[in-house]
Scaffold this active site. Structure first.
Site, PDB file in Angstrom:
ATOM      1  NE  ARG A   1      -1.967  -1.761   3.548  1.00 17.85           N
ATOM      2  CZ  ARG A   1      -2.400  -1.973   4.786  1.00 17.85           C
ATOM      3  NH1 ARG A   1      -3.631  -1.620   5.126  1.00 17.85           N
ATOM      4  NH2 ARG A   1      -1.608  -2.510   5.688  1.00 17.85           N
TER       5      ARG A   1
ATOM      6  CE  LYS B   1       0.756  -2.365   9.493  1.00 19.21           C
ATOM      7  NZ  LYS B   1      -0.434  -2.596  10.376  1.00 19.21           N
TER       8      LYS B   1
ATOM      9  CE1 TYR C   1      -5.545   2.269  10.425  1.00 22.17           C
ATOM     10  CE2 TYR C   1      -4.451   1.899   8.326  1.00 22.17           C
ATOM     11  CZ  TYR C   1      -5.607   2.065   9.059  1.00 22.17           C
ATOM     12  OH  TYR C   1      -6.829   2.040   8.436  1.00 22.17           O
TER      13      TYR C   1
ATOM     14  CG  HIS D   1      -2.156  -0.914  15.081  1.00 25.40           C
ATOM     15  ND1 HIS D   1      -3.490  -0.986  15.443  1.00 25.40           N
ATOM     16  CD2 HIS D   1      -2.142  -0.802  13.723  1.00 25.40           C
ATOM     17  CE1 HIS D   1      -4.250  -0.941  14.352  1.00 25.40           C
ATOM     18  NE2 HIS D   1      -3.459  -0.821  13.305  1.00 25.40           N
TER      19      HIS D   1
ATOM     20  CD  GLU E   1      -3.655   3.020  15.543  1.00 27.89           C
ATOM     21  OE1 GLU E   1      -2.742   2.972  16.391  1.00 27.89           O
ATOM     22  OE2 GLU E   1      -3.474   3.373  14.359  1.00 27.89           O
TER      23      GLU E   1
ATOM     24  CG  ASP F   1      -2.526  -4.631  12.958  1.00 25.94           C
ATOM     25  OD1 ASP F   1      -1.329  -4.884  12.813  1.00 25.94           O
ATOM     26  OD2 ASP F   1      -3.309  -4.493  12.006  1.00 25.94           O
TER      27      ASP F   1
END
Length: 372
Positions: free
Chosen positions: A15, A75, A94, A96, A118, A270
């Site tokens: 991505r 990510k 993101y 996490h 998130e 995650d």
């Protein structure tokens, strides 16, 4: 503002933080967009498409990070990327952090302003920047589980829908949120016997209205979880507490009582996973076996379908990226409390309560930092 888009470096992550269309919108607002050469190759977006959109293509990640005021990724930053961050630089991606103390330590030491997709919220509840990838992962979980049930993959050799005269597989879905809803929609389409478990009766009512008699909804308690997991052929873990580590709904002892060759797909990995036996895996080595049960715990499932995932993600993230670029991060977060909920790390301080609780670290409310 200068917005930088590096090539993702996590294994089998294809991505990209911005599509050419998103880059064009930012450029039209007067911002400079820097894209690392080849960053969009995984979604079929050539460097020329970014240049046509008004972005500037540069050769290396170092060039992107050194020039950008805000870095937009998909990510969590890998160790080399964390080392490139600088004080006051905005990272929008993101994160996490709850199950990842090493990353949290690195981001705190960097002095960067780290806004996590998130934990951004929306009016009326929900996580608008997590939802698109939860939709993708929920739908993928069924096809991943079906593949893992094949004998050659270590599974028991069961077809989800069965055939005439042979019973279908039993799929148990833990959680009736975005992941669970999308998993259930795919699961009932496969012809499997589907059970959805959640503690939120309103979520179960929504599932019941959506799927009717094609799925059975069960209220979550220890007895119900244990009895249905024991009899399942495939269990999907889709529970989430925003920002916090996922609750361990399935113990190691319960995994040992499951059918030999059964499969678990832990979409919550995650955030640490909702099975005690889970640990993160990659697309290169997606599974492992514990007590005869196949575990699929890929931490970036949507990365396997990067084109769909990137465009779905950009539909949700672009308005927030424009706010951050147009207003500057402090003003944008002051004016939009839902975006402010995404602030996890700010110039050496942890600013999200659930992340702090999960990591056992002190945190502070972001208000004073935004007012300074």
């Amino acid at each position: 503002m200068r917005i930088g888009v590096p090539t993702e470096t996590k294994i089998h992550e294809y991505r990209v933080g911005l599509t050419p269309s998103s880059a064009r919108e930012l450029a039209a607002h007067g911002h400079e967009v820097l894209v690392q050469a080849g960053a969009g190759a995984g979604i079929g977006a050539a460097d020329a498409a970014y240049e046509k959109a008004g972005a500037r293509v540069v050769g290396t990640a170092d060039e992107v990070f050194s020039a950008a005021d805000m870095v937009v990724k998909v990510k969590e930053p890998q160790p080399a990327e964390i080392r490139r961050l600088r004080p006051g630089q905005v990272l929008f991606t993101y994160l996490h952090l709850a199950p990842d103390p090493a990353q949290a330590k690195g981001l705190l030491e960097s002095g960067a302003v780290c806004i996590a997709y998130e934990t951004v919220t929306k009016a009326g509840g929900g996580l608008p920047l997590l939802a698109p990838m939860s939709e993708v992962a929920g739908r993928m979980s069924i096809q991943a589980g079906a593949h893992c049930l094949e004998k050659s993959q270590g599974g028991m050799g069961t077809l989800l829908g069965g055939v005439a005269g042979v019973a279908p597989a039993k799929i148990v879905i833990l959680g009736a949120g975005v992941v669970g809803t999308n998993a259930a929609q795919m699961a009932v389409g496969s012809g499997a016997a589907v059970v959805v478990i959640d503690r939120d009766i309103d979520a179960l009512r929504r599932m019941d209205r959506l799927l009717g008699a094609r799925a059975v909804t069960i209220h979550s308690n220890r007895d119900n979880v244990e009895s249905h997991v024991r009899s399942a052929d495939l269990v999907i873990g889709g529970v989430l507490i925003p920002g916090a580590a996922a609750p361990k709904l399935v113990t190691r002892a319960l995994v040992a009582q499951m059918k030999p060759g059964a499969v678990v797909v832990d979409v919550a990995i995650d955030q640490g996973g909702c099975f005690e036996t889970s640990r993160p895996t990659t697309h290169a080595e997606p599974t492992f076996v514990v007590d005869g049960v196949v575990h699929y715990c890929v931490a970036n499932m949507p990365g396997a379908v990067p084109r769909t995932s990137t465009y779905a993600l950009n539909n949700a993230t672009l308005p927030f990226a424009l706010q951050l670029a147009d207003l500057g991060w402090k003003r944008a977060l002051r004016e939009n409390p839902h975006l402010a909920a995404g602030l996890n790390v700010c110039e050496g301080r942890l600013t999200h309560p659930e992340v702090g609780q999960a990591l056992g670290l002190a945190w502070q409310a972001p208000g004073p930092l935004l007012a300074a």
